[in-house]
Design a protein around this motif. Structure first.
Motif, PDB file in Angstrom:
ATOM      1  N   VAL A  46       0.830  -1.205   0.000  1.00 31.25           N
ATOM      2  CA  VAL A  46       0.000   0.000   0.000  1.00 31.25           C
ATOM      3  C   VAL A  46       0.870   1.263   0.000  1.00 31.25           C
ATOM      4  O   VAL A  46       0.469   2.289  -0.575  1.00 31.25           O
ATOM      5  CB  VAL A  46      -1.009   0.016   1.173  1.00 31.25           C
ATOM      6  N   ALA A  47       2.049   1.200   0.596  1.00 30.46           N
ATOM      7  CA  ALA A  47       2.956   2.354   0.526  1.00 30.46           C
ATOM      8  C   ALA A  47       3.348   2.629  -0.917  1.00 30.46           C
ATOM      9  O   ALA A  47       3.377   3.786  -1.375  1.00 30.46           O
ATOM     10  CB  ALA A  47       4.191   2.103   1.386  1.00 30.46           C
ATOM     11  N   ARG A  48       3.648   1.566  -1.664  1.00 29.84           N
ATOM     12  CA  ARG A  48       3.991   1.736  -3.082  1.00 29.84           C
ATOM     13  C   ARG A  48       2.811   2.250  -3.878  1.00 29.84           C
ATOM     14  O   ARG A  48       2.974   3.073  -4.795  1.00 29.84           O
ATOM     15  CB  ARG A  48       4.486   0.409  -3.645  1.00 29.84           C
ATOM     16  N   ARG A  49       1.606   1.809  -3.540  1.00 27.10           N
ATOM     17  CA  ARG A  49       0.421   2.320  -4.228  1.00 27.10           C
ATOM     18  C   ARG A  49       0.240   3.803  -3.964  1.00 27.10           C
ATOM     19  O   ARG A  49      -0.099   4.579  -4.867  1.00 27.10           O
ATOM     20  CB  ARG A  49      -0.821   1.536  -3.787  1.00 27.10           C
ATOM     21  N   CYS A  50       0.460   4.227  -2.730  1.00 22.30           N
ATOM     22  CA  CYS A  50       0.364   5.653  -2.405  1.00 22.30           C
ATOM     23  C   CYS A  50       1.375   6.459  -3.215  1.00 22.30           C
ATOM     24  O   CYS A  50       1.053   7.527  -3.751  1.00 22.30           O
ATOM     25  CB  CYS A  50       0.623   5.871  -0.911  1.00 22.30           C
ATOM     26  N   ALA A  51       2.600   5.952  -3.302  1.00 18.25           N
ATOM     27  CA  ALA A  51       3.652   6.672  -4.012  1.00 18.25           C
ATOM     28  C   ALA A  51       3.374   6.761  -5.505  1.00 18.25           C
ATOM     29  O   ALA A  51       3.795   7.729  -6.161  1.00 18.25           O
ATOM     30  CB  ALA A  51       4.995   5.989  -3.761  1.00 18.25           C
ATOM     31  N   ALA A  52       2.682   5.771  -6.047  1.00 13.99           N
ATOM     32  CA  ALA A  52       2.446   5.722  -7.490  1.00 13.99           C
ATOM     33  C   ALA A  52       1.203   6.488  -7.928  1.00 13.99           C
ATOM     34  O   ALA A  52       1.032   6.763  -9.120  1.00 13.99           O
ATOM     35  CB  ALA A  52       2.331   4.264  -7.944  1.00 13.99           C
ATOM     36  N   ASP A  53       0.337   6.840  -7.003  1.00  9.86           N
ATOM     37  CA  ASP A  53      -0.950   7.456  -7.337  1.00  9.86           C
ATOM     38  C   ASP A  53      -0.846   8.975  -7.197  1.00  9.86           C
ATOM     39  O   ASP A  53      -0.863   9.514  -6.093  1.00  9.86           O
ATOM     40  CB  ASP A  53      -2.038   6.910  -6.412  1.00  9.86           C
ATOM     41  N   ARG A  54      -0.770   9.678  -8.294  1.00  7.76           N
ATOM     42  CA  ARG A  54      -0.593  11.131  -8.266  1.00  7.76           C
ATOM     43  C   ARG A  54      -1.864  11.864  -7.847  1.00  7.76           C
ATOM     44  O   ARG A  54      -1.834  13.069  -7.595  1.00  7.76           O
ATOM     45  CB  ARG A  54      -0.147  11.632  -9.642  1.00  7.76           C
ATOM     46  N   ASP A  55      -2.990  11.161  -7.775  1.00  2.61           N
ATOM     47  CA  ASP A  55      -4.236  11.798  -7.360  1.00  2.61           C
ATOM     48  C   ASP A  55      -4.396  11.843  -5.844  1.00  2.61           C
ATOM     49  O   ASP A  55      -5.317  12.486  -5.339  1.00  2.61           O
ATOM     50  CB  ASP A  55      -5.433  11.073  -7.973  1.00  2.61           C
ATOM     51  N   ILE A  56      -3.506  11.155  -5.117  1.00  2.00           N
ATOM     52  CA  ILE A  56      -3.594  11.149  -3.658  1.00  2.00           C
ATOM     53  C   ILE A  56      -3.057  12.474  -3.120  1.00  2.00           C
ATOM     54  O   ILE A  56      -1.962  12.905  -3.461  1.00  2.00           O
ATOM     55  CB  ILE A  56      -2.817   9.958  -3.060  1.00  2.00           C
ATOM     56  N   ARG A  57      -3.833  13.110  -2.237  1.00  2.57           N
ATOM     57  CA  ARG A  57      -3.460  14.422  -1.686  1.00  2.57           C
ATOM     58  C   ARG A  57      -3.208  14.364  -0.178  1.00  2.57           C
ATOM     59  O   ARG A  57      -2.666  15.311   0.393  1.00  2.57           O
ATOM     60  CB  ARG A  57      -4.583  15.436  -1.974  1.00  2.57           C
ATOM     61  N   ALA A  58      -3.615  13.276   0.476  1.00  2.00           N
ATOM     62  CA  ALA A  58      -3.371  13.081   1.905  1.00  2.00           C
ATOM     63  C   ALA A  58      -3.523  11.603   2.213  1.00  2.00           C
ATOM     64  O   ALA A  58      -4.194  10.866   1.473  1.00  2.00           O
ATOM     65  CB  ALA A  58      -4.332  13.905   2.769  1.00  2.00           C
ATOM     66  N   VAL A  59      -2.889  11.162   3.292  1.00  2.00           N
ATOM     67  CA  VAL A  59      -2.954   9.764   3.708  1.00  2.00           C
ATOM     68  C   VAL A  59      -3.443   9.714   5.158  1.00  2.00           C
ATOM     69  O   VAL A  59      -2.959  10.468   6.005  1.00  2.00           O
ATOM     70  CB  VAL A  59      -1.577   9.077   3.614  1.00  2.00           C
ATOM     71  N   LEU A  60      -4.402   8.842   5.414  1.00  2.30           N
ATOM     72  CA  LEU A  60      -4.923   8.625   6.758  1.00  2.30           C
ATOM     73  C   LEU A  60      -4.623   7.198   7.181  1.00  2.30           C
ATOM     74  O   LEU A  60      -4.961   6.244   6.466  1.00  2.30           O
ATOM     75  CB  LEU A  60      -6.438   8.870   6.791  1.00  2.30           C
ATOM     76  N   ILE A  61      -3.970   7.044   8.329  1.00  2.13           N
ATOM     77  CA  ILE A  61      -3.631   5.728   8.863  1.00  2.13           C
ATOM     78  C   ILE A  61      -4.433   5.497  10.136  1.00  2.13           C
ATOM     79  O   ILE A  61      -4.441   6.350  11.032  1.00  2.13           O
ATOM     80  CB  ILE A  61      -2.120   5.612   9.154  1.00  2.13           C
ATOM     81  N   LYS A  62      -5.084   4.344  10.229  1.00  2.77           N
ATOM     82  CA  LYS A  62      -5.869   4.013  11.411  1.00  2.77           C
ATOM     83  C   LYS A  62      -5.928   2.495  11.554  1.00  2.77           C
ATOM     84  O   LYS A  62      -5.295   1.768  10.776  1.00  2.77           O
ATOM     85  CB  LYS A  62      -7.274   4.610  11.317  1.00  2.77           C
ATOM     86  N   GLY A  63      -6.662   2.010  12.547  1.00  2.00           N
ATOM     87  CA  GLY A  63      -6.746   0.575  12.753  1.00  2.00           C
ATOM     88  C   GLY A  63      -8.124   0.140  13.217  1.00  2.00           C
ATOM     89  O   GLY A  63      -8.779   0.861  13.980  1.00  2.00           O
ATOM     90  N   ASN A  64      -8.562  -1.009  12.759  1.00  3.89           N
ATOM     91  CA  ASN A  64      -9.806  -1.601  13.247  1.00  3.89           C
ATOM     92  C   ASN A  64      -9.567  -2.294  14.589  1.00  3.89           C
ATOM     93  O   ASN A  64      -8.458  -2.715  14.892  1.00  3.89           O
ATOM     94  CB  ASN A  64     -10.348  -2.620  12.243  1.00  3.89           C
ATOM     95  N   GLY A  65     -10.620  -2.414  15.382  1.00  6.98           N
ATOM     96  CA  GLY A  65     -10.513  -3.163  16.628  1.00  6.98           C
ATOM     97  C   GLY A  65     -10.058  -2.309  17.800  1.00  6.98           C
ATOM     98  O   GLY A  65     -10.112  -1.077  17.758  1.00  6.98           O
TER      99      GLY A  65
END
Length: 269
Positions: A46-65
Motif C-alpha cells: 500500500v505504501a507503493r500504491r500511495c507513491a504511485a498514485d498522483r491523485d492522492i493528496r493526503a494519507v490517513l492511517i488508522k486501525g480496526n478493533g
C-alpha cells in the motif's frame, strides 16, 4: 509464509482511495493489529500504491478493533520454525521499506491512534505529520521486555521527537506514555475524545487534501533534511525547493488569487 502478490487482494489491511485521501486501515482486530510478515508485506504494497498514485493528496492511517497496533505478533513469532533473528530480518525488510516510502511522500500523513501503539507499530506514528490519539491511548517501545533492540525507525525518530534522554527512557526502561504525556513529550500532536477520533482525523485529512500537495512534499523533505544539514546546506535546499514550488500551477494560482483578494483552490499540481 510466502511473499504477498503486489496486485492481489489484501487480507490484513483495508486500503481505499476517495476524494484524494488514501486510507490505510490495519485489519487484524482479533490480534489487536499485531504485525506479522504478511502485514509487513501488505504495508509495503500500500505504501507503493500511495507513491504511485498522483491523485492522492493526503494519507490517513488508522486501525480496526481495540488498538492501532500492539507491535510485533508474539504468537506468530513463537509459531514460526525459523530462528527469531532470521524472522525479524525478513519482517523488517518490507516494514522498513514501507516506512521509508511513506516518510517521503508528497501528501501529508495523519495517523489516528487508539488503544495501544507499541514496538514497530510506533513507525506509523513516527512517519506521520499529525498524530491524533484517543484518550487513554498508551505508547511504548516494549523491546527490552523481550530482549531485542528495536525496529520501525525508533532509534532515529525518537531522539529527534522527544530528545535523547527520554528516548533512552522509553527504550531501556520500557517507559509507557499515556496520551497526555505523549503530547507533552512531543511524540504526538493532540489528544481527542475516543468517540471523536475518527471524525477529527478524517476532517484533518480532508483539510490537508485540499492544500498545495507539491508544497507539502517540499516542506516534508526540508523538515526531514534539517536534522542532517548545516545551516548553509539547508538554505540552499530551501532556495531550490522554493524555486520548484514557485513554478507550480498551485503557487501561480494562489499568488494571483492573493493579489486579487480571492481564496485559492489548490489542485496539488
Amino acid at each position: 509464509m510466502g511473499v504477498v502478490a503486489e496486485g492481489g487482494p489484501l487480507e490484513t489491511i483495508e486500503y481505499t482511495v476517495a476524494d484524494g485521501i488514501a486510507t490505510i486501515c490495519l485489519n487484524r482486530p482479533a490480534a489487536r493489529n499485531a504485525m506479522d510478515l504478511q502485514l509487513a508485506e501488505e504495508l509495503l504494497i500500500v505504501a507503493r500504491r500511495c507513491a504511485a498514485d498522483r491523485d492522492i493528496r493526503a494519507v490517513l492511517i488508522k486501525g480496526n478493533g481495540p488498538a492501532l497496533t500492539v507491535g510485533g505478533d508474539i504468537r506468530y513469532f513463537t509459531e514460526c520454525a525459523q530462528p527469531y533473528g532470521d524472522l525479524f530480518r525478513r519482517m523488517t525488510g518490507p516494514l522498513h521499506e514501507a516506512f521509508r516510502i511513506l516518510s517521503r511522500l508528497d501528501p501529508p500523513i495523519v495517523t489516528a491512534a487508539h488503544g495501544s501503539v507499541a514496538g514497530g507499530g510506533l513507525g506509523l506514528v513516527y512517519i506521520a505529520d499529525f498524530v491524533l490519539a484517543a484518550e487513554r491511548t498508551k505508547f511504548a517501545t516494549g523491546y527490552a521486555a523481550i530482549g531485542i533492540s528495536g525496529d520501525g525507525g525508533g532509534t532515529w525518530f525518537l531522539p529527534r521527537l522527544v530528545g535523547p534522554r527520554r528516548a533512552a527512557e522509553m527504550y531501556l526502561l520500557n517507559k509507557v506514555l499515556d496520551a497526555r504525556e505523549a503530547v507533552e513529550w512531543g511524540l504526538i500532536t493532540e489528544v481527542v475524545p475516543h468517540d471523536e477520533l475518527t471524525h477529527r482525523a478524517e476532517d484533518l485529512a480532508r483539510e490537508l487534501a485540499a492544500g498545495p500537495t507539491k508544497a507539502f512534499g517540499q516542506m516534508r523533505a526540508l523538515l526531514r533534511a534539517s536534522w542532517d544539514n548545516t545551516l548553509s546546506e539547508q538554505l540552499v535546499e530551501e532556495s531550490e525547493a522554493l524555486a520548484a514550488t514557485g513554478n507550480s500551477a498551485d503557487a501561480t494560482h494562489a499568488i494571483e488569487s492573493f493579489a486579487a483578494k480571492r481564496s485559492p483552490t489548490f489542485e496539488g499540481r
